[in-house]
Motif scaffolding. Structure first.
Motif, short mmCIF file in Angstrom:
data_model
loop_
_atom_site.label_atom_id
_atom_site.label_comp_id
_atom_site.label_asym_id
_atom_site.label_seq_id
_atom_site.Cartn_x
_atom_site.Cartn_y
_atom_site.Cartn_z
N LEU A 35 88.35 98.08 -6.72
CA LEU A 35 87.49 99.15 -6.22
C LEU A 35 87.21 99.06 -4.73
O LEU A 35 86.17 99.50 -4.26
N ARG A 36 88.15 98.50 -3.99
CA ARG A 36 88.04 98.48 -2.54
C ARG A 36 88.64 99.76 -1.96
O ARG A 36 89.61 100.30 -2.49
N GLU A 37 88.04 100.21 -0.85
CA GLU A 37 88.61 101.33 -0.10
C GLU A 37 89.77 100.78 0.73
O GLU A 37 89.56 99.94 1.61
N VAL A 38 90.96 101.27 0.44
CA VAL A 38 92.16 100.74 1.08
C VAL A 38 92.96 101.87 1.71
O VAL A 38 93.18 102.92 1.09
N ILE A 39 93.38 101.64 2.94
CA ILE A 39 94.32 102.55 3.60
C ILE A 39 95.57 101.75 3.97
O ILE A 39 95.46 100.65 4.52
N VAL A 40 96.72 102.30 3.64
CA VAL A 40 98.00 101.70 4.02
C VAL A 40 98.65 102.59 5.08
O VAL A 40 98.88 103.78 4.84
N VAL A 41 98.92 102.03 6.23
CA VAL A 41 99.64 102.75 7.28
C VAL A 41 101.08 102.26 7.28
O VAL A 41 101.33 101.06 7.44
N ASP A 42 102.01 103.16 7.08
CA ASP A 42 103.41 102.78 6.95
C ASP A 42 104.28 103.63 7.86
O ASP A 42 104.26 104.86 7.78
N ALA A 43 105.05 102.97 8.72
CA ALA A 43 105.94 103.68 9.64
C ALA A 43 107.23 104.14 8.98
O ALA A 43 108.02 104.84 9.60
N GLY A 44 107.48 103.72 7.74
CA GLY A 44 108.67 104.17 7.04
C GLY A 44 109.96 103.56 7.53
O GLY A 44 111.00 104.21 7.54
N ARG A 45 109.90 102.26 7.94
CA ARG A 45 111.11 101.59 8.43
C ARG A 45 111.36 100.30 7.63
O ARG A 45 111.35 99.21 8.20
N PRO A 46 111.57 100.41 6.33
CA PRO A 46 111.77 99.19 5.54
C PRO A 46 113.02 98.44 5.98
O PRO A 46 114.07 99.04 6.23
N ARG A 47 112.91 97.14 6.05
CA ARG A 47 114.00 96.31 6.53
C ARG A 47 115.25 96.45 5.67
O ARG A 47 116.38 96.42 6.18
N ASN A 48 115.07 96.60 4.36
CA ASN A 48 116.22 96.60 3.45
C ASN A 48 116.73 98.01 3.14
O ASN A 48 117.52 98.20 2.22
N ALA A 49 116.32 99.00 3.92
CA ALA A 49 116.77 100.37 3.68
C ALA A 49 118.29 100.53 3.67
O ALA A 49 118.83 101.32 2.89
N PRO A 50 119.06 99.81 4.52
CA PRO A 50 120.52 99.99 4.50
C PRO A 50 121.18 99.47 3.22
O PRO A 50 122.33 99.83 2.94
N ALA A 51 120.49 98.64 2.45
CA ALA A 51 121.09 98.04 1.26
C ALA A 51 121.10 99.03 0.10
O ALA A 51 120.18 99.85 -0.04
N ALA A 52 122.12 98.93 -0.74
CA ALA A 52 122.21 99.81 -1.90
C ALA A 52 121.22 99.41 -2.99
O ALA A 52 120.76 100.26 -3.77
N GLY A 53 120.89 98.13 -3.05
CA GLY A 53 119.98 97.68 -4.10
C GLY A 53 119.21 96.44 -3.69
O GLY A 53 119.67 95.67 -2.84
N ASP A 86 102.58 106.85 9.28
CA ASP A 86 102.36 106.81 10.72
C ASP A 86 102.64 105.40 11.20
O ASP A 86 102.91 104.50 10.39
N ARG A 87 102.57 105.20 12.49
CA ARG A 87 102.81 103.88 13.07
C ARG A 87 101.56 103.39 13.78
O ARG A 87 100.98 104.10 14.60
N ALA A 88 101.12 102.19 13.42
CA ALA A 88 99.98 101.58 14.09
C ALA A 88 100.40 101.13 15.49
O ALA A 88 101.41 100.43 15.64
#
Length: 310
Positions: A35-53, A86-88
């Motif tokens: 029950l904590r108030e949580v905000i996640v800011v994500d720039a959408g650049r996951p390191r493993n994005a190029p990998a198929a799995g 977004d990006r911090a």
């Protein structure tokens, strides 16, 4: 993704999680379930994005990385976490916690801060390496070694750890070649041990990777014109934690033979009061499930810290 607040306002939270990878989302889930108030800011650049799995993920072996993260976001939002795409950009301490500004113009005030910002793979400066990164150019035998088992594997040596890497890939293929490239001369019996396992060693620098039919990797071109046949190339990147926010808050990144990281205790607490770190930002070797577990532990520790402070 959803947006927590309009960009011209300042959102507030108990915990701001910077980074929406396995570590950040796992922390968001456990905190939201408390029950904590949580905000996640994500720039959408996951390191493993190029990998198929993503591999070694129990129950979801081979799941597409972006699919895994989408499921994680749904789970976190299902418990009330707010996700901001977004990006911090900046972070500073305030009287009651931290203020983090975002590239899109908004800001977040939070009592505690979790850095799950991941790392950047600094790849060898060899033409073709980046183009094949995540497919036929890889670094981890546990993450993607099975996919190249039994094939021709060349190890592009840029440091003293390359022979160990070659030994690990030799477990997966009988055709492994160590390309000396910029590797220093070893002071022990390294080459003898490689020879004992049938690992070839090629002197000289690598000029570029060579594509074959359909753009698939065909081999490696040496500076002297030789071409070494290879279906996959293993490299040894430098792993550089995304530590800008940590440094802005007065922290110092810790040097490691393989890169830099944010030093944290087993529960993710850093040297800066109120700041935690989890995932690859704090552990350069963390695979997906390890990063996820670290995020869970950090989230639980953050909740306990907030309880104590209440």
């Amino acid at each position: 993704m959803t947006t927590a607040e309009p960009h011209d306002t300042t959102a507030t939270a108990d915990v701001l999680v910077v980074g929406g990878g396995p570590a950040g989302l796992s922390a968001a889930v456990v905190l939201s379930r408390s029950l904590r108030e949580v905000i996640v800011v994500d720039a959408g650049r996951p390191r493993n994005a190029p990998a198929a799995g993503a591999h070694n993920v129990l129950g979801q072996e081979g799941v597409a990385p972006l699919e895994l993260l989408a499921a994680g976001r749904r789970e976190a939002e299902g418990y009330g976490a707010r996700i901001v795409q977004d990006r911090a950009v900046t972070a500073r301490r305030t009287d009651d916690g931290f203020l983090v500004t975002l590239a899109g113009g908004g800001a977040v005030r939070a009592r505690r801060l979790l850095l799950a910002t991941g790392l950047v793979d600094e790849l060898p400066d060899v033409p073709g390496v980046r183009e094949h990164w995540g497919s036929s150019v890889l670094h981890c035998p546990y993450c993607h070694g099975w996919e190249v088992r039994g094939r021709r594997i060349a190890v592009l040596a840029t440091g003293p750890h390359a022979p160990h890497q070659a030994q690990l890939f030799r477990q997966l293929s009988e055709d492994v070649t160590l390309l000396r490239h910029t590797m220093p001369e070893p002071e022990d019996d390294t080459f003898a041990r490689l020879a004992a396992r049938g690992i070839r060693v090629v002197d000289g620098t690598v000029e570029r990777l060579v594509d074959g039919k359909g753009g698939a990797l065909r081999g490696v071109r040496m500076a002297d014109g030789r071409e070494i046949a290879a279906d996959a190339v293993a490299v040894g990147p430098r792993f550089l934690a995304r530590g800008d926010l940590y440094e802005q808050l007065g922290g110092t990144l810790t040097e490691h033979p393989l890169g830099t990281f944010v030093a944290a205790d087993p529960q993710g607490r850093t040297e800066i009061d109120g700041v935690w770190a989890a995932g690859n930002a704090a552990d350069l070797a963390a695979m997906v499930t390890v990063a996820s577990a670290a995020g869970l532990m950090a989230g639980a520790a953050l909740n306990t810290d907030l309880v104590t402070a209440s």
